[in-house]
Design a protein around this motif. Structure first.
Motif, PDB file in Angstrom:
ATOM      1  N   ALA A 389     -22.404 -17.198  -9.147  1.00 53.39           N
ATOM      2  CA  ALA A 389     -23.093 -17.977 -10.172  1.00 53.39           C
ATOM      3  C   ALA A 389     -22.370 -17.939 -11.510  1.00 53.39           C
ATOM      4  O   ALA A 389     -22.337 -18.933 -12.236  1.00 53.39           O
ATOM      5  CB  ALA A 389     -24.531 -17.473 -10.333  1.00 53.39           C
ATOM      6  N   ARG A 390     -21.768 -16.801 -11.829  1.00 54.13           N
ATOM      7  CA  ARG A 390     -21.114 -16.646 -13.134  1.00 54.13           C
ATOM      8  C   ARG A 390     -19.647 -17.053 -13.123  1.00 54.13           C
ATOM      9  O   ARG A 390     -18.954 -16.894 -14.148  1.00 54.13           O
ATOM     10  CB  ARG A 390     -21.202 -15.187 -13.595  1.00 54.13           C
ATOM     11  CG  ARG A 390     -22.532 -14.780 -14.195  1.00 54.13           C
ATOM     12  CD  ARG A 390     -22.492 -13.313 -14.605  1.00 54.13           C
ATOM     13  NE  ARG A 390     -21.446 -13.025 -15.561  1.00 54.13           N
ATOM     14  CZ  ARG A 390     -20.999 -11.795 -15.842  1.00 54.13           C
ATOM     15  NH1 ARG A 390     -21.505 -10.760 -15.197  1.00 54.13           N
ATOM     16  NH2 ARG A 390     -20.060 -11.620 -16.738  1.00 54.13           N
ATOM     17  N   ASN A 391     -19.174 -17.577 -12.022  1.00 52.93           N
ATOM     18  CA  ASN A 391     -17.746 -17.866 -11.903  1.00 52.93           C
ATOM     19  C   ASN A 391     -17.440 -19.354 -11.930  1.00 52.93           C
ATOM     20  O   ASN A 391     -18.286 -20.185 -11.625  1.00 52.93           O
ATOM     21  CB  ASN A 391     -17.200 -17.273 -10.599  1.00 52.93           C
ATOM     22  CG  ASN A 391     -17.272 -15.767 -10.571  1.00 52.93           C
ATOM     23  OD1 ASN A 391     -18.061 -15.200  -9.817  1.00 52.93           O
ATOM     24  ND2 ASN A 391     -16.473 -15.115 -11.388  1.00 52.93           N
ATOM     25  N   ALA A 392     -16.206 -19.668 -12.276  1.00 50.80           N
ATOM     26  CA  ALA A 392     -15.699 -21.040 -12.215  1.00 50.80           C
ATOM     27  C   ALA A 392     -14.225 -20.984 -11.853  1.00 50.80           C
ATOM     28  O   ALA A 392     -13.501 -20.076 -12.279  1.00 50.80           O
ATOM     29  CB  ALA A 392     -15.880 -21.754 -13.546  1.00 50.80           C
ATOM     30  N   ARG A 393     -13.788 -21.959 -11.055  1.00 54.09           N
ATOM     31  CA  ARG A 393     -12.366 -22.079 -10.746  1.00 54.09           C
ATOM     32  C   ARG A 393     -11.758 -23.146 -11.645  1.00 54.09           C
ATOM     33  O   ARG A 393     -12.242 -24.271 -11.701  1.00 54.09           O
ATOM     34  CB  ARG A 393     -12.151 -22.460  -9.279  1.00 54.09           C
ATOM     35  CG  ARG A 393     -10.686 -22.386  -8.840  1.00 54.09           C
ATOM     36  CD  ARG A 393     -10.460 -23.053  -7.499  1.00 54.09           C
ATOM     37  NE  ARG A 393     -10.460 -24.517  -7.601  1.00 54.09           N
ATOM     38  CZ  ARG A 393     -10.225 -25.346  -6.580  1.00 54.09           C
ATOM     39  NH1 ARG A 393      -9.986 -24.856  -5.380  1.00 54.09           N
ATOM     40  NH2 ARG A 393     -10.247 -26.658  -6.756  1.00 54.09           N
ATOM     41  N   LEU A 394     -10.683 -22.769 -12.328  1.00 53.75           N
ATOM     42  CA  LEU A 394      -9.920 -23.711 -13.140  1.00 53.75           C
ATOM     43  C   LEU A 394      -8.550 -23.902 -12.513  1.00 53.75           C
ATOM     44  O   LEU A 394      -7.878 -22.931 -12.139  1.00 53.75           O
ATOM     45  CB  LEU A 394      -9.760 -23.199 -14.577  1.00 53.75           C
ATOM     46  CG  LEU A 394     -11.038 -22.875 -15.350  1.00 53.75           C
ATOM     47  CD1 LEU A 394     -10.684 -22.480 -16.788  1.00 53.75           C
ATOM     48  CD2 LEU A 394     -12.013 -24.036 -15.338  1.00 53.75           C
ATOM     49  N   SER A 395      -8.129 -25.151 -12.413  1.00 52.80           N
ATOM     50  CA  SER A 395      -6.844 -25.477 -11.804  1.00 52.80           C
ATOM     51  C   SER A 395      -5.866 -25.952 -12.874  1.00 52.80           C
ATOM     52  O   SER A 395      -6.207 -26.777 -13.718  1.00 52.80           O
ATOM     53  CB  SER A 395      -7.040 -26.576 -10.748  1.00 52.80           C
ATOM     54  OG  SER A 395      -5.800 -27.080 -10.325  1.00 52.80           O
ATOM     55  N   TYR A 396      -4.639 -25.455 -12.800  1.00 46.85           N
ATOM     56  CA  TYR A 396      -3.618 -25.859 -13.771  1.00 46.85           C
ATOM     57  C   TYR A 396      -2.516 -26.697 -13.127  1.00 46.85           C
ATOM     58  O   TYR A 396      -1.493 -26.982 -13.765  1.00 46.85           O
ATOM     59  CB  TYR A 396      -2.988 -24.631 -14.439  1.00 46.85           C
ATOM     60  CG  TYR A 396      -2.471 -23.565 -13.496  1.00 46.85           C
ATOM     61  CD1 TYR A 396      -1.262 -23.704 -12.836  1.00 46.85           C
ATOM     62  CD2 TYR A 396      -3.213 -22.410 -13.266  1.00 46.85           C
ATOM     63  CE1 TYR A 396      -0.797 -22.733 -11.973  1.00 46.85           C
ATOM     64  CE2 TYR A 396      -2.763 -21.431 -12.399  1.00 46.85           C
ATOM     65  CZ  TYR A 396      -1.555 -21.596 -11.761  1.00 46.85           C
ATOM     66  OH  TYR A 396      -1.105 -20.622 -10.896  1.00 46.85           O
ATOM     67  N   CYS A 397      -2.691 -27.117 -11.868  1.00 43.28           N
ATOM     68  CA  CYS A 397      -1.580 -27.750 -11.161  1.00 43.28           C
ATOM     69  C   CYS A 397      -1.358 -29.210 -11.537  1.00 43.28           C
ATOM     70  O   CYS A 397      -0.212 -29.679 -11.532  1.00 43.28           O
ATOM     71  CB  CYS A 397      -1.779 -27.634  -9.650  1.00 43.28           C
ATOM     72  SG  CYS A 397      -3.350 -28.276  -9.045  1.00 43.28           S
ATOM     73  N   PHE A 398      -2.409 -29.943 -11.868  1.00 42.21           N
ATOM     74  CA  PHE A 398      -2.238 -31.391 -12.017  1.00 42.21           C
ATOM     75  C   PHE A 398      -2.073 -31.868 -13.460  1.00 42.21           C
ATOM     76  O   PHE A 398      -1.166 -32.641 -13.747  1.00 42.21           O
ATOM     77  CB  PHE A 398      -3.407 -32.127 -11.359  1.00 42.21           C
ATOM     78  CG  PHE A 398      -3.161 -33.604 -11.210  1.00 42.21           C
ATOM     79  CD1 PHE A 398      -2.239 -34.083 -10.292  1.00 42.21           C
ATOM     80  CD2 PHE A 398      -3.831 -34.516 -12.010  1.00 42.21           C
ATOM     81  CE1 PHE A 398      -1.992 -35.452 -10.163  1.00 42.21           C
ATOM     82  CE2 PHE A 398      -3.599 -35.877 -11.891  1.00 42.21           C
ATOM     83  CZ  PHE A 398      -2.678 -36.344 -10.959  1.00 42.21           C
ATOM     84  N   PRO A 399      -2.913 -31.450 -14.418  1.00 47.58           N
ATOM     85  CA  PRO A 399      -2.735 -31.980 -15.783  1.00 47.58           C
ATOM     86  C   PRO A 399      -1.493 -31.388 -16.443  1.00 47.58           C
ATOM     87  O   PRO A 399      -1.136 -30.240 -16.195  1.00 47.58           O
ATOM     88  CB  PRO A 399      -4.010 -31.512 -16.514  1.00 47.58           C
ATOM     89  CG  PRO A 399      -4.919 -30.979 -15.459  1.00 47.58           C
ATOM     90  CD  PRO A 399      -4.057 -30.543 -14.329  1.00 47.58           C
ATOM     91  N   PRO A 400      -0.828 -32.138 -17.308  1.00 52.40           N
ATOM     92  CA  PRO A 400       0.267 -31.558 -18.093  1.00 52.40           C
ATOM     93  C   PRO A 400      -0.275 -30.519 -19.069  1.00 52.40           C
ATOM     94  O   PRO A 400      -1.484 -30.454 -19.340  1.00 52.40           O
ATOM     95  CB  PRO A 400       0.859 -32.767 -18.818  1.00 52.40           C
ATOM     96  CG  PRO A 400      -0.221 -33.795 -18.828  1.00 52.40           C
ATOM     97  CD  PRO A 400      -1.029 -33.566 -17.590  1.00 52.40           C
ATOM     98  N   ALA A 401       0.629 -29.714 -19.602  1.00 55.10           N
ATOM     99  CA  ALA A 401       0.217 -28.564 -20.413  1.00 55.10           C
ATOM    100  C   ALA A 401      -0.674 -28.959 -21.587  1.00 55.10           C
ATOM    101  O   ALA A 401      -1.670 -28.285 -21.887  1.00 55.10           O
ATOM    102  CB  ALA A 401       1.459 -27.818 -20.911  1.00 55.10           C
TER     103      ALA A 401
END
Length: 444
Positions: A389-401
């Motif tokens: 419940a307290r977690n989230a996955r963030l992805s850095y693969c697709f958007p530019p920096a």
């Protein structure tokens, strides 16, 4: 459906259905369809693809840096010179040449394999589906990391298996917890079919099992007679050092899943399963009943790419690009997230696993995130038992920096607003499934 302990249990055929009566076929579906549900990641795609939203949700690789002109020329030449073969039916096991090349790819992670033990699949997701099909009966148990890949959980549940998570730490699966979980399940008369693990840059946590931990986990599984299924789509995308050798490199009984989706392009849908010979034979039979043969054109296209392109140099270019994006995300998190937040520091792959301050529910927060023009995946999607419940996955693969930084700033603003609401109404209390900072996390 969950029992009184929150575990997901297989549904018996005599349990009354509760599907919507708007579907006139509701009484005709098999009982196993109860385990089928929309992926939390896929459900976000329609929203996350809106241009005003920064999507930190999906795990889509960035393929814009591929040499598309060269690939197009090579594929055109392939059709002109060999079109009658590449557009025809093929073998249920897959084409011989690409299986040989896959053995060369796996050798980079210490795996010595024979092409006869490789079966091509429509992405590693289909490989996982076929492995589950040939091993799991309704009511069987699949052990999985905590947290684990949402697509795998969905597959296991669709075959009416129960997913039991094994606790871990910042080195991945805890061998003592694995031993205790197996003992508890066997004492209850449960049948465990395999342990599913992503040891390299786990999806969603980003955690990597060090070599010593892999050997220890394999030792426990050998001792207890537990089959290991190693899923390794990100293995060559190490960002800080050479890849850790695969578990399969030291145990030929491990079933290994690989894919070209992350190191080349997902649109071709070509993955593979490396399995002991007898298992491979069963997988080919399952493959033939599912698709007759895996996509022949895609196999030849990737084989041509491997033959004529500097594919290892391209992977190095991907690593440099993803390293820049990961570093941008980690710095933005350190600069903007409120106190009480923590996150993992991945050394490869695509994902950062965030633990939110006490009292925040990521699923409940998601609509406010979309309103703030940032998308993420709530952590509960990566558990079968109500955790996250307290977690989230963030992805850095697709958007530019630069977009990643904007997305993290928006995400941090949403978290701060949630905290303000909790403080205003005096309801800042532990969530239903409170968690500590979590494996591999640093608290700020």
């Amino acid at each position: 459906m969950p029992d009184h302990c929150g575990r997901v249990c297989p549904v018996s055929a005599d349990v009354p259905r509760h599907d919507t009566r708007l579907d006139r076929f509701v009484d005709s579906y098999a009982a196993r369809t109860h385990g089928m549900k929309v992926s939390a990641v896929r459900a976000l795609f329609a929203v996350a693809n809106r241009p005003e939203i920064v999507s930190l949700a999906g795990g889509m690789p960035n393929i814009h840096d591929l040499p598309l002109g060269d690939i197009a020329s090579n594929v055109a030449e392939m059709i002109l010179t060999n079109g009658a073969k590449v557009m025809q039916y093929g073998s249920g096991q897959g084409e011989p040449r690409i299986r040989e090349q896959i053995c060369d790819v796996m050798a980079l992670e210490g795996i010595s394999a024979h092409p006869d033990d490789v079966m091509i699949s429509a992405g590693s997701q289909q490989g996982l589906d076929l492995v589950t099909r040939i091993f799991c009966d309704p009511g069987d148990v699949v052990l999985a990391e905590s947290p684990s890949y949402v697509g795998a959980i969905g597959t296991f549940l669709s075959y009416q298996a129960e997913v039991v998570h094994v606790a871990g730490d910042d080195c991945g699966i805890d061998p003592d917890a694995l031993r205790e979980t197996v003992a508890r399940l066997e004492a209850a008369g449960r049948r465990i079919k395999f342990l599913y693990t992503i040891p390299n840059y786990n999806n969603p946590s980003g955690i990597t099992q060090p070599w010593e931990r892999r050997v220890e986990v394999l030792g426990v599984c050998r001792e207890l007679g537990i089959l290991v299924v190693e899923d390794n789509p990100y293995g060559l995308l190490s960002l800080d050092a050479d890849p850790v050798p695969a578990m399969r490199s030291v145990d030929s009984d491990v079933i290994y899943l690989g894919s070209f989706s992350k190191t080349f392009a997902p649109g071709f849908r070509v993955g593979w399963v490396l399995a002991p010979h007898a298992v491979r034979e069963k997988l080919v039979l399952a493959q033939e009943s599912a698709t007759l043969c895996p996509p022949v054109f895609s196999q030849f296209a990737i084989s041509t790419y491997l033959e004529h392109s500097d594919w290892q140099g391209q992977i190095d270019a991907f690593r440099t690009m993803y390293r820049t994006r990961r570093d941008a995300m980690l710095k933005a998190l350190a600069d903007h997230m409120p106190p009480g937040t923590s996150w993992t520091h991945p050394i490869g792959g695509f994902f950062v696993w965030v633990t939110l301050p006490e009292g925040i529910d990521a699923q409940a927060m998601l609509p406010r995130g979309v309103d703030a023009r940032v998308a993420f995946v709530p952590g509960a999607a990566f558990f079968a038992d109500g955790q996250g419940a307290r977690n989230a996955r963030l992805s850095y693969c697709f958007p530019p920096a630069e977009r990643i930084i904007i997305g993290v700033e928006r995400f941090a603003d949403v978290v701060r607003n949630e905290l303000d609401v909790l403080d205003i109404f005096g309801v800042r209390a532990p969530t239903k499934h409170p968690q500590a900072a979590g494996p591999g996390a640093e608290t700020y």
